[in-house]
Design an enzyme around this catalytic site. Structure first.
Site, PDB file in Angstrom:
ATOM      1  N   SER A 101       0.843  -1.190   0.000  1.00 55.45           N
ATOM      2  CA  SER A 101       0.000   0.000   0.000  1.00 55.45           C
ATOM      3  C   SER A 101       0.886   1.251   0.000  1.00 55.45           C
ATOM      4  CB  SER A 101      -0.959  -0.033   1.197  1.00 55.45           C
ATOM      5  OG  SER A 101      -1.989   0.907   1.055  1.00 55.45           O
ATOM      6  N   HIS A 126      -7.555  -5.325  -1.790  1.00 58.71           N
ATOM      7  CA  HIS A 126      -6.317  -4.704  -1.304  1.00 58.71           C
ATOM      8  C   HIS A 126      -5.539  -5.614  -0.354  1.00 58.71           C
ATOM      9  CE1 HIS A 126      -3.750  -1.248  -0.914  1.00 58.71           C
ATOM     10  NE2 HIS A 126      -3.940  -1.124   0.383  1.00 58.71           N
ATOM     11  N   ASP A 173      -8.867  -4.627  -6.469  1.00 56.62           N
ATOM     12  CA  ASP A 173      -8.530  -3.730  -5.356  1.00 56.62           C
ATOM     13  C   ASP A 173      -9.379  -2.468  -5.480  1.00 56.62           C
ATOM     14  OD1 ASP A 173      -7.344  -2.027  -3.493  1.00 56.62           O
ATOM     15  OD2 ASP A 173      -5.326  -2.769  -3.880  1.00 56.62           O
TER      16      ASP A 173
END
Length: 731
Positions: free
Chosen positions: A601, A708, A676
């Site tokens: 991320s 994600h 995602d």
């Protein structure tokens, strides 16, 4: 991105922990990836279903009958730990041949329990389910709704007589006595109007999903209405079936249109809905609403789009008018939390704020006049637990001992008689009884798994969970201790880090290094707590030195340290990670030509910048689900730190990995889930295109239909196997 911070809580500074005698590989079992991601070998235990009861003298928890193995909910006395009552068990949870799951979501009067059946995730934080109510006296089970469609955000009214919920983007409530279902709104429509729930970006960045709130007397419901009509849709291809389908949802990217928010109050008696006056500006945020102790007065927090001005509004239902009582401004931005507390005297409220440079507790009167700054110092209040209003005593968690530690304190409303309640160095978190006479303390340190105790103001009453098995498993597998260090960069920044040394560590041997990074605003990875990533221990057994450094922009060291990355996300963070790698390269036990970095991320963003901007320092990098240009990310998170692309074009492009693709020299693995909804697959696609255009070789992997978190089934095992093999071959 608000909650996906990968906080492994492995903190401490270089002086906090003593290093135990090293365990050699010959003395211990070898860790396998199956141990970590399939067999759950390294799990730690918690106290399941713990909930303090209204009397302040008892609590409930989910327990297991040692003979029948049936689970049940027991009420236990705080004082002696004895079971005073078995409230219900799994055998009580059958409805029309449906076996419902056990839970402890009690009504405020503790006479009923709300049960969610067939829960189904929508996004990362929202779920829908079929809800049922168990009457504890009669053991009768009733569905919240007889509609065949699942409900969202089911919530008891304060008097326990009703349950509010959302279905089909409309708000409803059910009267539990009569079974009557009342529809409050009628204009809900997918991807257009949401009543009583939040849109995607509010869920992700303001950290709440249910957007309706019962008044204290149960006679009114305040709720949000999101008009998403002008928000642009984002499409994700779902690769299932013969023909892939498109999933479309409203996602406001940086600089694009947000939902228009309005706040309404529904009166259950006259069935009228009032509209709260929140001003004429449509391009703004309402990050919180909360009823005061007066059931006719609602507090509304209003924030400008730049998120550097926060206003506290009081709406009076009887007068149908709004009054601004308090305005807070910041030269950077203001973080939102849930510490706002209205006192029972209906004359005062508490909040936490960074207005003096550190997060502290303030007392105001109901008109917004400052009465007292209760806590002060170059440290942060990290959680306000609440107040015993009979004694005027506040309870809170803070970093006063160290920014890398969490302790529990009490203090009075005048800011005097501050007392440290927790005694052990590490991370301490408390759950207090209703009257604050007892509390459960969840303690851990970097080398101590969660140790959960029941306490009074006289000390520990008994141990609820010691995780002895987890300790023994760690010894059996030779889990390496975390060692802490700090260093000063060439720009004068003092940074904290931890390292995990390879098994059989020899200071005269030069080891390859894998750095882990998250590094996003307000995050913290270097902290004195147990939460381990055992993949790091697996790699340490393979001869790798694991290192993590918290760069500038991370949290719990004051507002200036955290907010210095404003308008230039990625710039100073990358400088610090490069300097950390160079500092490591100067250590006698590090092979400076074999330093790698990885992250997920925001950390994937950092790893991508490190392998490009720091191409001469890093040999290898892995980026999982990275942001590659902040133009692709959502409005609330991105603009909080960067303002809009229209205002700050250079800030966006000068710190995008895409802009530095031609600098790549080392080995790079790019990983993303195709579904995602948070950091879109688009990010990796565009970085891939830039690398291809620059004729740079790299590796990439995508996980079909994964979000994600990239998990489920064998996904985690496959993912970490792939990353491990890449490290073994490329670092």
């Amino acid at each position: 991105m608000n909650k996906f911070i990968f906080i492994f809580f492995l903190l401490g500074n270089y002086a906090l922990a003593q290093t135990p005698k090293p365990i050699t590989l010959e003395d211990s079992k070898k860790i396998t990836l199956e141990d970590i991601y399939k067999n759950n070998t390294f799990k730690t235990n918690v106290v399941a279903g713990f909930r303090s009861m209204n009397d302040g003298k008892s609590y409930v928890s989910i327990e297991t009958n040692p003979i029948t193995k049936e689970r049940f909910v027991a009420r236990r006395n705080y004082s002696d730990g004895k079971i005073s009552e078995e409230l219900f068990s799994e055998k009580d949870l059958t409805y029309n041949n449906i076996k419902l799951p056990i839970g402890t979501d009690f009504s405020p009067d503790e006479k009923k329990v709300l049960i969610a059946y067939q829960s189904e995730k929508i996004y990362r934080y929202s779920t829908k389910a079929f809800y049922y109510v168990l009457d504890l006296q009669t053991k009768k089970i009733s569905p919240v709704s007889n509609n065949k469609e699942k409900q969202l955000y089911a919530t008891f009214s304060p008097d326990g007589s009703k349950v509010g919920f959302v279905r089909g983007n409309d708000l409803f409530y059910t009267d539990l006595a009569s079974g009557e279902e009342v529809q409050i709104t009628h204009d809900g429509k997918h991807n257009e109007i949401i009543n009583g729930g939040t849109d995607w970006v509010y869920q992700e960045e303001f950290s709440f999903t249910s957007a309706f709130f019962w008044s204290p007397d149960s006679k009114q419901i305040a709720f949000y209405r999101f008009d998403e009509t002008e928000v642009k849709e984002f499409s994700m291809t779902m690769f299932t079936g013969l023909y892939p389908s498109e999933y479309k949802f409203k996602y406001p990217k940086a600089g694009e249109k947000n939902s228009t928010i309005s706040i309404h109050v529904y009166n259950l008696a006259n069935k009228n809905t009032s509209t709260v006056d929140i001003g004429s500006e449509k391009d703004q945020y309402i990050p919180r609403i909360k009823w005061t102790q007066d059931p006719n007065i609602l507090c509304v927090l209003r924030m400008n789009r730049h998120q550097n001005q926060l206003e506290y509004l009081l709406w009076n239902e009887k007068k149908q008018s709004t009054n601004i009582i308090l305005t807070e401004t910041d030269k950077y931005y203001i973080d939102i939390n849930d510490d706002l507390t209205f006192l029972k005297d209906n004359k005062h409220f508490l909040l936490t704020s960074e207005q003096d440079g550190y997060n502290h507790i303030y007392l105001y009167n109901i008109d917004g006049k400052l009465i007292q700054q209760i806590t002060k110092g170059n440290w942060e209040v990290t959680k306000l637990y609440g107040i015993n209003e009979e004694t005027g005593t506040l309870y809170f968690q803070s970093t006063e001992s160290s920014p890398l530690q969490r302790d529990i304190y009490s203090i009075n409303l005048s800011g005097n008689k501050k007392k440290k309640i927790s005694i052990s160095e590490g991370t301490n978190a408390a759950t207090f009884s209703a009257d604050f006479s007892y509390y459960v303390l969840n303690y851990s340190s970097v080398n101590t798994p969660p140790y959960i105790t029941l306490n009074s103001n006289k000390g520990i009453i008994r141990v609820l969970e010691d995780n002895h098995t987890s300790k023994e498993v760690s010894k059996e597998y030779g889990i390496s201790p975390r060692d802490f260090f700090s260093f000063t960069t060439s720009e004068g920044a003092d940074l904290n880090g931890y390292m995990i040394k390879p098994t059989n560590f020899n200071k005269d041997t030069k080891y390859p290094v894998l750095m882990f990074v998250y590094g996003g605003p307000g995050s913290q990875n270097v902290v004195n707590s147990w939460t381990h990533n055992y993949w790091f221990d697996y790699l340490a057994q393979k001869g790798y030195l694991i290192v993590c450094v918290d760069n500038r922009g991370t949290g719990f060291r004051g507002a200036e340290f955290k907010k210095m990355t404003y308008l230039e996300l990625g710039k100073y963070e990358t400088i610090d990670q490069i300097e950390a790698a160079k500092w490591l390269g100067e250590q006698s036990y590090v092979d400076k030509d074999r330093i790698g970095i990885w992250g997920w991320s925001y950390g994937g963003y950092m790893a991508s910048l490190a392998i490009t901007k720091g191409a001469d320092v890093f040999k290898t990098a892995i980026a999982v689900a990275p942001v590659t240009n902040w133009r692709f990310y959502d409005s609330i998170y991105t603009e909080r730190y960067m303002r809009t692309p229209q205002e700050n074009s250079s800030g966006y492009d000068n710190n995008s990995p895409i802009s530095f693709a031609n600098k790549l020299k080392g080995n790079f693995l790019l990983i993303h889930g195709t579904a995602d909804d948070n950091v879109h697959f688009q990010n990796s696609i565009m970085l891939s295109e830039a690398l291809i255009n620059a004729n740079k070789p790299f590796d990439q992997a995508y996980y079909p239909n994964k979000n994600h978190s990239i998990n489920g089934g064998n996904t985690s095992l496959h993912l970490y196997t792939k990353m491990s093999e890449f490290i073994f071959n490329k670092l």
